[in-house]
Design a protein around this motif. Structure first.
Motif, PDB file in Angstrom:
ATOM      1  N   THR A 113       0.839  -1.190   0.000  1.00 17.96           N
ATOM      2  CA  THR A 113       0.000   0.000   0.000  1.00 17.96           C
ATOM      3  C   THR A 113       0.877   1.244   0.000  1.00 17.96           C
ATOM      4  OG1 THR A 113      -0.134   0.247   2.408  1.00 17.96           O
ATOM      5  CG2 THR A 113      -1.718  -1.255   1.356  1.00 17.96           C
ATOM      6  N   LEU A 114       0.302   2.356  -0.415  1.00 18.93           N
ATOM      7  CA  LEU A 114       1.065   3.604  -0.442  1.00 18.93           C
ATOM      8  C   LEU A 114       1.528   3.990   0.954  1.00 18.93           C
ATOM      9  CD1 LEU A 114      -0.939   5.750  -3.014  1.00 18.93           C
ATOM     10  CD2 LEU A 114       0.906   4.120  -3.401  1.00 18.93           C
ATOM     11  N   GLU A 134       5.365   4.568   1.932  1.00 16.19           N
ATOM     12  CA  GLU A 134       5.752   5.837   2.546  1.00 16.19           C
ATOM     13  C   GLU A 134       6.545   5.607   3.823  1.00 16.19           C
ATOM     14  OE1 GLU A 134       3.539   9.983   3.919  1.00 16.19           O
ATOM     15  OE2 GLU A 134       2.403   8.105   3.848  1.00 16.19           O
ATOM     16  N   LEU A 164       8.687  10.770  -4.361  1.00 13.51           N
ATOM     17  CA  LEU A 164       7.574   9.967  -3.863  1.00 13.51           C
ATOM     18  C   LEU A 164       7.054  10.511  -2.548  1.00 13.51           C
ATOM     19  CD1 LEU A 164       8.703   6.290  -4.636  1.00 13.51           C
ATOM     20  CD2 LEU A 164       6.765   7.516  -5.636  1.00 13.51           C
ATOM     21  N   PHE A 205       2.950  11.348  -1.879  1.00 14.43           N
ATOM     22  CA  PHE A 205       2.048  10.627  -0.986  1.00 14.43           C
ATOM     23  C   PHE A 205       1.005  11.499  -0.293  1.00 14.43           C
ATOM     24  CE2 PHE A 205       5.659   7.411  -0.717  1.00 14.43           C
ATOM     25  CZ  PHE A 205       5.072   6.569  -1.642  1.00 14.43           C
ATOM     26  N   ARG A 217      -4.945   5.733   0.878  1.00 16.83           N
ATOM     27  CA  ARG A 217      -3.537   5.305   0.809  1.00 16.83           C
ATOM     28  C   ARG A 217      -3.287   4.052   1.636  1.00 16.83           C
ATOM     29  NH1 ARG A 217      -2.897  10.925   1.312  1.00 16.83           N
ATOM     30  NH2 ARG A 217      -2.026  10.837   3.426  1.00 16.83           N
ATOM     31  N   THR A 236      -2.521   0.800  -4.077  1.00 13.55           N
ATOM     32  CA  THR A 236      -1.191   0.278  -4.406  1.00 13.55           C
ATOM     33  C   THR A 236      -0.685   0.896  -5.705  1.00 13.55           C
ATOM     34  OG1 THR A 236      -2.078  -1.550  -5.728  1.00 13.55           O
ATOM     35  CG2 THR A 236      -1.812  -1.942  -3.353  1.00 13.55           C
ATOM     36  N   LEU A 237       0.628   0.871  -5.896  1.00 14.50           N
ATOM     37  CA  LEU A 237       1.192   1.338  -7.166  1.00 14.50           C
ATOM     38  C   LEU A 237       0.767   0.417  -8.306  1.00 14.50           C
ATOM     39  CD1 LEU A 237       4.835   2.446  -6.266  1.00 14.50           C
ATOM     40  CD2 LEU A 237       2.824   3.886  -6.673  1.00 14.50           C
ATOM     41  N   ASN A 253      -2.729   1.476  -9.287  1.00 16.91           N
ATOM     42  CA  ASN A 253      -2.772   2.788  -9.929  1.00 16.91           C
ATOM     43  C   ASN A 253      -2.237   2.733 -11.353  1.00 16.91           C
ATOM     44  OD1 ASN A 253      -1.546   6.105  -9.445  1.00 16.91           O
ATOM     45  ND2 ASN A 253      -3.685   5.517  -9.316  1.00 16.91           N
ATOM     46  N   SER A 300       0.352   8.649  -9.529  1.00 11.15           N
ATOM     47  CA  SER A 300       1.689   8.053  -9.460  1.00 11.15           C
ATOM     48  C   SER A 300       2.406   7.982 -10.816  1.00 11.15           C
ATOM     49  CB  SER A 300       1.622   6.657  -8.835  1.00 11.15           C
ATOM     50  OG  SER A 300       0.999   5.727  -9.693  1.00 11.15           O
TER      51      SER A 300
END
Length: 316
Positions: A107-108, A112, A122, A126, A135, A139-140, A143, A153
């Motif tokens: 997860t973001l 982070e 990055l 965030f 967030r 997830t990347l 996205n 992102s």
């Protein structure tokens, strides 16, 4: 808020309060079917990839922050949903000598916290990406997997020259993000293929910024998103990478602007000249978020803002 405070704190012996102090249960393989639909979760990436080969029509979900909206608001349904959010192979984060590899299902919030500012661009993204609640699940991989031209992102990862590790039942391949998007919500990802990880090369450019233009400062969809990564040595722009979102059918690199910057002094004149080029990048359109003229203006303004933000730290 007053009503919530009036409820008071739970008693020490409250079972829910005790449960919150325990670790979450380990994920287990799941197979839930109803009528002709199925929700499936496998234990390993290899098993998941074999499943996706058998069911290339399956909707893949991690945090479900995108698909969940489609289900809730637009009443969309899928015949088969495959969850990948707890696959160990998609939840690794490694810092190597020449790159950082970020698992697609982290997860973001996890990224982070684990990077802890290691990648400043990055770290700037965030807080501007939706809300903390989103967030915690987004997830990347999700996205990027949706292929949306207004995801936050992709511009950042384009500026970082990231590449994607795409895996299927036959193996894995690495694709530069700049070559990943092929059209509106379309990509080079093949049926049965997953984004396993995002790879960011090292070293990082020292001059970076992420500018998100939206109607609300936080928790809103971008009208325009611009990410910058510049190498400025002895007052000269040696390298420039600029990622754009919201100005074309796909996230794009501002190649003409990068060329207008590289090899020139990092000065007000260079910034103004390159800003004129940046205003013409992409194919901005009119919609309910912004007009094409506004989007173009914001592109140019973002570069002037970057120069203003960095002139104290970078010799001109």
């Amino acid at each position: 808020r007053d009503a919530a405070f009036a409820v008071g704190a739970p008693a020490d012996e409250d079972p829910l309060a005790r449960r919150r102090e325990q670790a979450p249960p380990a994920p287990v393989a799941t197979e839930y079917t109803r009528d002709d639909t199925a929700f499936l979760r496998r234990d390993t990436l290899a098993e998941t990839l074999r499943l996706l080969r058998e069911r290339p029509d399956a909707v893949v979900v991690a945090g479900s922050t995108d698909w969940g909206v489609e289900v809730n608001i637009r009443a969309r349904r899928a015949d088969c949903v495959v969850a990948v959010d707890r696959l160990p192979e998609l939840r690794e984060l490694r810092v190597e000598e020449d790159h950082i590899e970020i698992g697609a299902a982290l997860t973001l919030t996890e990224i982070e916290r684990r990077l802890d500012g290691t990648v400043p661009l990055l770290a700037e993204l965030f807080p501007q990406f939706a809300s903390r609640l989103i967030r915690n699940g987004a997830t990347l991989g999700g996205n990027l997997g949706t292929g949306s031209p207004i995801g936050d992102s992709p511009p950042v990862l384009l500026a970082l020259e990231a590449s994607l590790l795409l895996a299927d039942a036959d193996g894995e391949r690495e694709v530069p993000l700049a070559e990943y998007f092929t059209g509106y919500r379309q990509s080079v990802r093949r049926p049965g293929e997953l984004i396993r990880a995002v790879r960011v090369p090292l070293p990082l450019s020292p001059v970076t910024a992420f500018h998100k233009i939206a109607k609300r400062r936080f928790d809103d969809i971008s009208s325009v998103a611009v990410a910058f990564a510049l190498d400025v040595e002895e007052g000269v722009v040696r390298k420039a990478r600029i990622g754009l979102g919201g100005v074309a059918a796909t996230p794009v690199r501002a190649l003409a602007t990068e060329a207008a910057l590289e090899g020139r002094p990092w000065s007000a004149q260079t910034a103004e000249d390159a800003a004129r080029v940046l205003r013409g990048e992409g194919t901005p359109m009119d919609d309910h978020r912004a007009s094409s003229l506004y989007r173009s203006a914001m592109l140019g303004q973002s570069l002037l803002k970057l120069y203003a933000q960095t002139t104290e730290a970078v010799p001109s």
